[in-house]
Design a protein around this motif. Structure first.
Motif, PDB file in Angstrom:
ATOM      1  N   ALA A  46       0.699  -0.839  -0.062  1.00 47.81           N
ATOM      2  CA  ALA A  46       0.233   0.193   0.115  1.00 47.81           C
ATOM      3  C   ALA A  46       0.779   0.816  -0.077  1.00 47.81           C
ATOM      4  O   ALA A  46       1.804   0.911   1.046  1.00 47.81           O
ATOM      5  CB  ALA A  46      -1.359  -0.399   1.037  1.00 47.81           C
ATOM      6  N   HIS A  47       1.177   2.166  -0.942  1.00 48.43           N
ATOM      7  CA  HIS A  47       2.023   2.764  -0.728  1.00 48.43           C
ATOM      8  C   HIS A  47       1.474   4.383  -1.012  1.00 48.43           C
ATOM      9  O   HIS A  47       0.027   4.212  -2.320  1.00 48.43           O
ATOM     10  CB  HIS A  47       2.803   2.735  -2.668  1.00 48.43           C
ATOM     11  N   MET A  48       1.817   5.908  -1.101  1.00 51.95           N
ATOM     12  CA  MET A  48       1.596   7.018  -1.156  1.00 51.95           C
ATOM     13  C   MET A  48       1.582   7.255  -2.793  1.00 51.95           C
ATOM     14  O   MET A  48       2.747   7.136  -2.940  1.00 51.95           O
ATOM     15  CB  MET A  48       1.909   7.506  -0.110  1.00 51.95           C
ATOM     16  N   GLU A  49       0.640   8.004  -2.744  1.00 48.19           N
ATOM     17  CA  GLU A  49       0.764   8.936  -4.098  1.00 48.19           C
ATOM     18  C   GLU A  49      -0.153   9.915  -4.769  1.00 48.19           C
ATOM     19  O   GLU A  49      -0.593  10.262  -3.497  1.00 48.19           O
ATOM     20  CB  GLU A  49       1.514   7.689  -5.118  1.00 48.19           C
ATOM     21  N   GLU A  50       0.180  10.594  -5.832  1.00 43.04           N
ATOM     22  CA  GLU A  50      -0.620  12.104  -5.712  1.00 43.04           C
ATOM     23  C   GLU A  50      -1.493  11.423  -6.926  1.00 43.04           C
ATOM     24  O   GLU A  50      -1.413  10.572  -8.199  1.00 43.04           O
ATOM     25  CB  GLU A  50      -0.519  12.996  -6.076  1.00 43.04           C
ATOM     26  N   ASP A  51      -3.094  12.202  -6.792  1.00 39.69           N
ATOM     27  CA  ASP A  51      -3.732  11.795  -8.042  1.00 39.69           C
ATOM     28  C   ASP A  51      -3.473  12.591  -9.408  1.00 39.69           C
ATOM     29  O   ASP A  51      -2.715  13.454  -9.128  1.00 39.69           O
ATOM     30  CB  ASP A  51      -5.075  11.721  -7.556  1.00 39.69           C
ATOM     31  N   THR A  52      -3.984  12.587 -10.403  1.00 42.64           N
ATOM     32  CA  THR A  52      -3.844  12.993 -11.661  1.00 42.64           C
ATOM     33  C   THR A  52      -5.274  13.855 -12.171  1.00 42.64           C
ATOM     34  O   THR A  52      -6.342  14.226 -10.848  1.00 42.64           O
ATOM     35  CB  THR A  52      -3.244  12.146 -12.933  1.00 42.64           C
ATOM     36  N   GLY A  53      -5.055  14.985 -12.969  1.00 41.71           N
ATOM     37  CA  GLY A  53      -6.630  15.435 -12.947  1.00 41.71           C
ATOM     38  C   GLY A  53      -7.257  15.547 -13.858  1.00 41.71           C
ATOM     39  O   GLY A  53      -7.549  13.620 -13.956  1.00 41.71           O
ATOM     40  N   LYS A  54      -7.882  16.088 -14.795  1.00 40.05           N
ATOM     41  CA  LYS A  54      -9.351  15.213 -15.010  1.00 40.05           C
ATOM     42  C   LYS A  54      -9.382  15.642 -16.623  1.00 40.05           C
ATOM     43  O   LYS A  54      -9.307  16.415 -16.546  1.00 40.05           O
ATOM     44  CB  LYS A  54     -10.832  15.296 -14.089  1.00 40.05           C
ATOM     45  N   SER A  55      -9.477  14.530 -17.945  1.00 41.33           N
ATOM     46  CA  SER A  55      -9.574  15.150 -18.681  1.00 41.33           C
ATOM     47  C   SER A  55     -11.025  14.971 -19.074  1.00 41.33           C
ATOM     48  O   SER A  55     -11.271  13.776 -18.718  1.00 41.33           O
ATOM     49  CB  SER A  55      -8.585  14.521 -19.829  1.00 41.33           C
ATOM     50  N   LEU A  56     -11.673  16.182 -20.075  1.00 37.54           N
ATOM     51  CA  LEU A  56     -12.748  15.818 -21.047  1.00 37.54           C
ATOM     52  C   LEU A  56     -13.076  16.274 -22.003  1.00 37.54           C
ATOM     53  O   LEU A  56     -12.481  17.272 -22.534  1.00 37.54           O
ATOM     54  CB  LEU A  56     -13.860  16.730 -19.732  1.00 37.54           C
ATOM     55  N   HIS A  57     -13.320  14.629 -22.851  1.00 35.64           N
ATOM     56  CA  HIS A  57     -13.303  14.784 -24.509  1.00 35.64           C
ATOM     57  C   HIS A  57     -14.706  15.354 -24.533  1.00 35.64           C
ATOM     58  O   HIS A  57     -15.795  14.554 -24.184  1.00 35.64           O
ATOM     59  CB  HIS A  57     -13.323  13.664 -25.062  1.00 35.64           C
TER      60      HIS A  57
END
Length: 499
Positions: free
Chosen positions: A136-147
């Motif tokens: 179980a590791h920590m990270e950051e989320d990405t943004g969101k693309s709206l097509h």
């Protein structure tokens, strides 16, 4: 299954192959700020209003790790029976997608904060299955693309929009070891695992685990190996499956699709796949990268995470009662069957009922309200039960008014609907609408006399001993009093008037 791809019969898949699964679950942590900056994490804000130089990857902007996120990650690891690494390192995972403004993601690679754990899950028939946790590791989320334009996917879209509000939101990714030996129950094991994990994370209060909002996202890795084969087959990764039922459906579909490919002499391509909610199928995404493709290297702007062992043990003491242990205790206290308990769990009512009982309601009444009338309201309003705009305390208040005889069940339903519509607290709604049960016998007697006078034939039947005929008179009185009379008291007055 109604997909267009050729599928192998499920029983034939099980006869010819052994399924192997690996589940990757991404959990958005419920912190107030992002993983490496002070931007807000609230869901649903206007696009690109919760961003700063750090989460947008501006040159010279330096990250600082979120202490609350680290604490949550440790508690998750402990709850999953993992070892907590004395010193864990953040790394840069390099990839060039438009939804990642830095062109790399800060994650953990070979030094995750938690590793080597397990979660015991219970299948539908009560069988217990142990799912081993790799990390179980920590990270950051990405943004969101709206097509925009077309189907909503990039292919066929007229243009794309990018919202970076989600970029940098704290994540914990929980990765299982290969799940083998489940056979025909593999899809059920997958669903049971994600269900148990969601319940555990909710009990820890580290995330709202809203799959519909992306707070909990599951990637299902599936491969097939021929019976008695010495090595695993090529896997596919079905991305971002967003409901518990869909996890089961996606795994089953991939098993049948891969079986058909292998049976025809084809080869499975290691790729990501998209789950189609409409028909339960999966479709090809992109070729799946390996760890080498991401060119991991230690994050130079962050020091290692080195939690003090005494603090880790202090956090261990904050772990709540496991959800399934709690449910077993509650079930025994309430005296309900396994079937009833499963139904309560399936509709997401357990915690709501418990909170309603804690607020003063009787268990039977609390169960009845949440799984009947309130469940109907949730369906009609197209929200989850927990998403209704009413609190357990408010439900307990309504139940209390019924118990005190101030409301009938029908009047209580009117009050609940008014609360759901945002009209205020139950007591205020009762007062504003004048809904309290009529207790004035003189007023009730007048309504009874008028109803009997209007129905002389019914009155005669009652006098002749046909007591069931009183229902018509009671109904008329209830209508005349707008449902505010006590039906039992009205019936007493009707029978007394006809003696």
């Amino acid at each position: 299954m109604t997909a267009t791809a050729e599928l192998m019969d499920y029983d034939d898949v099980i006869a010819a192959f052994d399924p192997v699964m690996g589940m990757e679950v991404h959990v958005e942590l419920g912190t107030v700020t992002k993983m490496f900056c002070g931007c807000a994490t609230a869901f649903g804000a206007e696009p690109n209003t919760q961003v700063c130089p750090v989460c947008l990857g501006f040159p010279g902007a330096l990250p600082v790790a979120n202490a609350k996120a680290i604490e949550s990650a440790i508690r998750i690891g402990l709850a999953l029976n993992c070892s907590i690494r004395p010193s864990s390192q953040f790394a840069r995972k390099n990839y060039f997608y438009p939804d990642q403004p830095k062109n790399y993601q800060i994650s953990q690679y070979d030094e995750p904060i938690a590793f080597d754990g397990y979660l015991d899950v219970v299948l539908d028939d009560g069988t217990e299955w142990r799912v081993e946790i790799e990390r179980a590791h920590m990270e950051e989320d990405t943004g969101k693309s709206l097509h925009m334009g077309g189907s909503g996917r990039i292919h066929g879209a007229s243009y794309s929009l990018l919202d970076y509000n989600r970029a940098g939101v704290p994540l914990v990714e929980i990765v299982t070891k290969p799940i083998v030996g489940a056979g025909e129950r593999a899809p059920e094991v997958a669903r049971a695992y994600v269900t148990a994990l969601r319940d555990l994370l909710k009990a820890l209060d580290v995330s709202d685990v809203r799959m519909d909002q992306g707070s909990l996202r599951c990637d299902a890795n599936v491969s097939l190996m021929a019976k008695d084969a010495g090595e695993f087959g090529t896997r596919t990764e079905t991305k971002n499956v967003n409901s518990l039922k869909s996890v089961e459906v996606a795994v089953r579909y991939e098993m049948c699709r891969q079986g058909a490919v292998l049976q025809s002499g084809g080869e499975i391509i290691q790729e990501t796949r998209h789950f189609q909610e409409a028909d339960g199928s999966t479709s090809a995404g992109r070729r799946k990268e390996t760890a080498e493709d991401y060119r991991y290297f230690p994050e130079p702007d962050l020091v290692p995470v080195q939690p003090d062992s005494a603090w880790v043990e202090e956090l261990r003491g904050t772990l709540p009662e496991l959800p399934w242990v709690r449910r077993a205790r509650i079930q025994a206290e309430w005296g309900v069957s396994d079937e009833v308990m499963r139904d309560l769990v399936n509709v997401g009512a357990i915690d709501l009922i418990i909170a309603t009982v804690d607020a003063g309601a009787k268990p039977e009444a609390a169960r009845s309200w949440w799984v009947s009338f309130l469940a109907q309201q949730a369906n009609s309003r197209e929200v989850e039960l927990s998403g209704l705009a009413i609190t357990p305390r408010q439900v307990a208040t309504v139940i209390g008014l019924v118990d005190e005889g101030k409301l009938t069940n029908k009047l209580a339903q009117q009050v609940v609907v008014a609360v759901l519509d945002g009209e205020g607290e139950p007591e205020q709604i009762v007062a504003d609408r004048g809904l309290e049960v009529v207790r004035d016998d003189s007023a009730l007697q007048k309504a009874v006399d008028e109803a009997l006078a209007a129905n002389p034939d019914i009155a005669e039947k009652i006098r002749s001993g046909k007591v069931q005929a009183a229902g018509k008179i009671v109904g008329d009185v209830m209508k005349a009093t707008r449902g505010q009379a006590d039906p039992a008291r009205v019936k007493e007055l009707v029978l007394a008037a006809c003696e």
